[in-house]
Write a protein that holds these residues in place. Structure first.
Motif, PDB file in Angstrom:
ATOM      1  N   TRP A 229      24.239  26.377 -14.001  1.00 55.19           N
ATOM      2  CA  TRP A 229      24.389  24.987 -13.587  1.00 55.19           C
ATOM      3  C   TRP A 229      25.051  24.110 -14.643  1.00 55.19           C
ATOM      4  O   TRP A 229      25.379  22.947 -14.368  1.00 55.19           O
ATOM      5  CB  TRP A 229      23.028  24.409 -13.201  1.00 55.19           C
ATOM      6  CG  TRP A 229      22.458  25.076 -11.985  1.00 55.19           C
ATOM      7  CD1 TRP A 229      21.483  26.010 -11.935  1.00 55.19           C
ATOM      8  CD2 TRP A 229      22.869  24.869 -10.620  1.00 55.19           C
ATOM      9  NE1 TRP A 229      21.241  26.420 -10.641  1.00 55.19           N
ATOM     10  CE2 TRP A 229      22.086  25.727  -9.812  1.00 55.19           C
ATOM     11  CE3 TRP A 229      23.829  24.050 -10.015  1.00 55.19           C
ATOM     12  CZ2 TRP A 229      22.224  25.777  -8.426  1.00 55.19           C
ATOM     13  CZ3 TRP A 229      23.971  24.098  -8.635  1.00 55.19           C
ATOM     14  CH2 TRP A 229      23.169  24.955  -7.861  1.00 55.19           C
ATOM     15  N   SER A 251      19.796  31.368  -7.628  1.00 54.55           N
ATOM     16  CA  SER A 251      19.151  30.523  -8.616  1.00 54.55           C
ATOM     17  C   SER A 251      17.676  30.406  -8.256  1.00 54.55           C
ATOM     18  O   SER A 251      17.267  30.772  -7.149  1.00 54.55           O
ATOM     19  CB  SER A 251      19.797  29.131  -8.672  1.00 54.55           C
ATOM     20  OG  SER A 251      19.384  28.438  -9.835  1.00 54.55           O
ATOM     21  N   GLY A 278      21.390  21.408 -12.598  1.00 50.83           N
ATOM     22  CA  GLY A 278      20.493  22.099 -11.673  1.00 50.83           C
ATOM     23  C   GLY A 278      19.521  21.175 -10.974  1.00 50.83           C
ATOM     24  O   GLY A 278      18.807  21.596 -10.052  1.00 50.83           O
ATOM     25  N   GLN A 279      19.463  19.911 -11.361  1.00 56.28           N
ATOM     26  CA  GLN A 279      18.501  18.974 -10.760  1.00 56.28           C
ATOM     27  C   GLN A 279      18.948  18.556  -9.369  1.00 56.28           C
ATOM     28  O   GLN A 279      20.103  18.225  -9.130  1.00 56.28           O
ATOM     29  CB  GLN A 279      18.345  17.738 -11.643  1.00 56.28           C
ATOM     30  CG  GLN A 279      17.308  16.740 -11.126  1.00 56.28           C
ATOM     31  CD  GLN A 279      17.054  15.614 -12.102  1.00 56.28           C
ATOM     32  OE1 GLN A 279      17.191  15.811 -13.310  1.00 56.28           O
ATOM     33  NE2 GLN A 279      16.699  14.452 -11.585  1.00 56.28           N
ATOM     34  N   ARG A 327      14.392  21.118  -9.850  1.00 56.00           N
ATOM     35  CA  ARG A 327      15.531  21.593 -10.621  1.00 56.00           C
ATOM     36  C   ARG A 327      15.709  23.097 -10.453  1.00 56.00           C
ATOM     37  O   ARG A 327      14.778  23.861 -10.696  1.00 56.00           O
ATOM     38  CB  ARG A 327      15.347  21.243 -12.103  1.00 56.00           C
ATOM     39  CG  ARG A 327      16.552  21.597 -12.962  1.00 56.00           C
ATOM     40  CD  ARG A 327      16.261  21.327 -14.415  1.00 56.00           C
ATOM     41  NE  ARG A 327      17.363  21.779 -15.257  1.00 56.00           N
ATOM     42  CZ  ARG A 327      17.269  22.040 -16.555  1.00 56.00           C
ATOM     43  NH1 ARG A 327      16.098  21.882 -17.164  1.00 56.00           N
ATOM     44  NH2 ARG A 327      18.309  22.442 -17.250  1.00 56.00           N
ATOM     45  N   GLU A 329      16.977  26.579 -11.692  1.00 60.05           N
ATOM     46  CA  GLU A 329      17.100  27.105 -13.045  1.00 60.05           C
ATOM     47  C   GLU A 329      17.528  28.562 -13.003  1.00 60.05           C
ATOM     48  O   GLU A 329      17.580  29.190 -11.941  1.00 60.05           O
ATOM     49  CB  GLU A 329      15.769  26.970 -13.783  1.00 60.05           C
ATOM     50  CG  GLU A 329      15.313  25.530 -13.941  1.00 60.05           C
ATOM     51  CD  GLU A 329      13.979  25.447 -14.652  1.00 60.05           C
ATOM     52  OE1 GLU A 329      13.941  24.866 -15.735  1.00 60.05           O
ATOM     53  OE2 GLU A 329      12.998  25.977 -14.115  1.00 60.05           O
ATOM     54  N   LYS A 330      17.782  29.103 -14.174  1.00 63.25           N
ATOM     55  CA  LYS A 330      18.141  30.514 -14.279  1.00 63.25           C
ATOM     56  C   LYS A 330      16.931  31.368 -13.941  1.00 63.25           C
ATOM     57  O   LYS A 330      15.793  31.004 -14.214  1.00 63.25           O
ATOM     58  CB  LYS A 330      18.634  30.833 -15.686  1.00 63.25           C
ATOM     59  CG  LYS A 330      19.932  30.134 -16.061  1.00 63.25           C
ATOM     60  CD  LYS A 330      20.422  30.541 -17.428  1.00 63.25           C
ATOM     61  CE  LYS A 330      20.949  31.954 -17.413  1.00 63.25           C
ATOM     62  NZ  LYS A 330      21.555  32.343 -18.708  1.00 63.25           N
ATOM     63  N   GLU A 338      15.044  34.727 -20.157  1.00 67.54           N
ATOM     64  CA  GLU A 338      16.137  34.335 -19.298  1.00 67.54           C
ATOM     65  C   GLU A 338      17.273  35.354 -19.382  1.00 67.54           C
ATOM     66  O   GLU A 338      17.584  35.888 -20.448  1.00 67.54           O
ATOM     67  CB  GLU A 338      16.670  32.965 -19.707  1.00 67.54           C
ATOM     68  CG  GLU A 338      15.754  31.820 -19.293  1.00 67.54           C
ATOM     69  CD  GLU A 338      16.451  30.473 -19.454  1.00 67.54           C
ATOM     70  OE1 GLU A 338      16.080  29.530 -18.770  1.00 67.54           O
ATOM     71  OE2 GLU A 338      17.367  30.396 -20.289  1.00 67.54           O
TER      72      GLU A 338
END
Length: 340
Positions: A229, A251, A278-279, A327, A329-330, A338
């Motif tokens: 993102w 995601s 990503g939000q 959000r 995220e990864k 991650e």
């Protein structure tokens, strides 16, 4: 004309059906071995094999065409296929997304005895995007147009002379799935025209590919699917559309892995000044606005684990505020680290 056809997926089968409908006789089909697929992991025949069986066309499915392969069983199957090609009467060979490399011996065989050689339908404007994934890489790279090249094959990787080329525009809403379908139609039309011209005794104009502008479309890997993102909205939008239908962009939200199937670049969307990449910024009629490293993307179609593809606005629930944002995220692996 009598044609030997080599291909595997639906893109190839569409050309095969068009060649048959145009009155040319397909005397032999080469396709990859049946593969396990679906939830039950049952063996499934390729679209090319399915059509060949409908038309009572002989089908060969060697795992390789390399006559000196180290594996004795695979070598025997390759030699059997070569002997069949040697024995059968045909005028030209058409290769479309076959998935196996044709050795020089096969290329030579297709040019013997006054035959016209081996022709390939390649889904790009060669030498742009030689290789395995020209449709996906064209969208991912933001190309504004692409097309189909009918190529006289040689031993190189998509390096042969072109004999016919057709161009298509890539729209801002194209996915690899939609572009694939349009290119399949164009490729089938151009291949039929090439064979019809040969059948009429017309000479094909062979154009060597230029040495400038060569790019390679590397095979799409599953680890490319995870959305970063922090990239710009333009880059993320292109990747989401390029990776539809495979492998599907992914995601994580609240520990669940979502797939992203379609998106666009919206206009006039207000963003939070301190929004993080990503939000989720809010909802449109069918989509979800998501902050990127630069700009905002409107995600249109998503899929929950085990669910179906639906409008993104229905796929995730709950509101989002500056104080309590959702959000993406990864994803995290089993060790909680991650992916990179």
């Amino acid at each position: 004309m009598k044609i030997v056809f080599a291909g595997t997926p639906e893109f190839a089968a569409q050309a095969m059906r068009a060649i048959d409908a145009a009155g040319h006789q397909i005397v032999l089909a080469l396709t990859q071995p049946d593969r396990r697929a679906g939830r039950g992991m049952h063996l499934q025949a390729s679209p090319v094999k399915v059509f060949a069986q409908e038309k009572d066309i002989t089908v060969l499915q060697p795992e390789t065409l390399k006559l000196t392969h180290a594996d004795l069983q695979k070598r025997a199957a390759a030699q059997e296929a070569y002997q069949c090609l040697s024995d059968i009467d045909f005028d030209a060979m058409v290769v479309v997304a076959y998935g196996l490399i044709l050795p020089q011996e096969v290329l030579d065989l297709a040019s013997r005895n006054g035959r016209y050689g081996c022709f390939n339908i390649h889904a790009s404007l060669l030498p742009r995007w030689r290789g395995a994934a020209p449709i996906q890489r064209a969208i991912e790279s933001g190309d504004v147009n692409t097309g189909v090249s009918i190529m006289q094959m040689d031993a190189g990787l998509d390096t042969g002379d072109t004999v016919l080329v057709g161009e298509l525009e890539i729209t801002p809403h194209d996915t690899s799935a939609s572009l694939h379908d349009r290119l399949a139609v164009l490729g089938a039309e151009l291949m039929v025209k090439t064979l019809n011209d040969l059948d009429k005794g017309l000479s094909l104009v062979r154009t060597p590919q230029p040495s400038l502008g060569i790019t390679y479309a590397e095979k799409i890997l599953k680890n490319e699917a995870e959305i970063d993102w922090h990239l710009s909205a333009i880059e993320i939008d292109r990747r989401i559309r390029a990776f539809n239908p495979f492998p599907g962009s992914t995601s994580s939200l609240h520990g669940e892995q979502f797939k992203f199937w379609n998106s666009c670049l919206p206009g006039g969307v207000q963003t939070y000044q301190d929004a993080l990449p990503g939000q989720v910024l809010g909802f449109s009629e069918h989509g979800v606005y998501v902050q990127c490293g630069e700009g905002v993307i409107e995600v249109l179609e998503m899929q929950k684990p085990g669910g179906k593809k639906i409008a993104a606005s229905l796929c995730i629930s709950g509101g989002t505020t500056a104080n309590s944002p959702m959000r993406f995220e990864k994803l995290e692996n089993k060790q909680g680290v991650e992916n990179v």
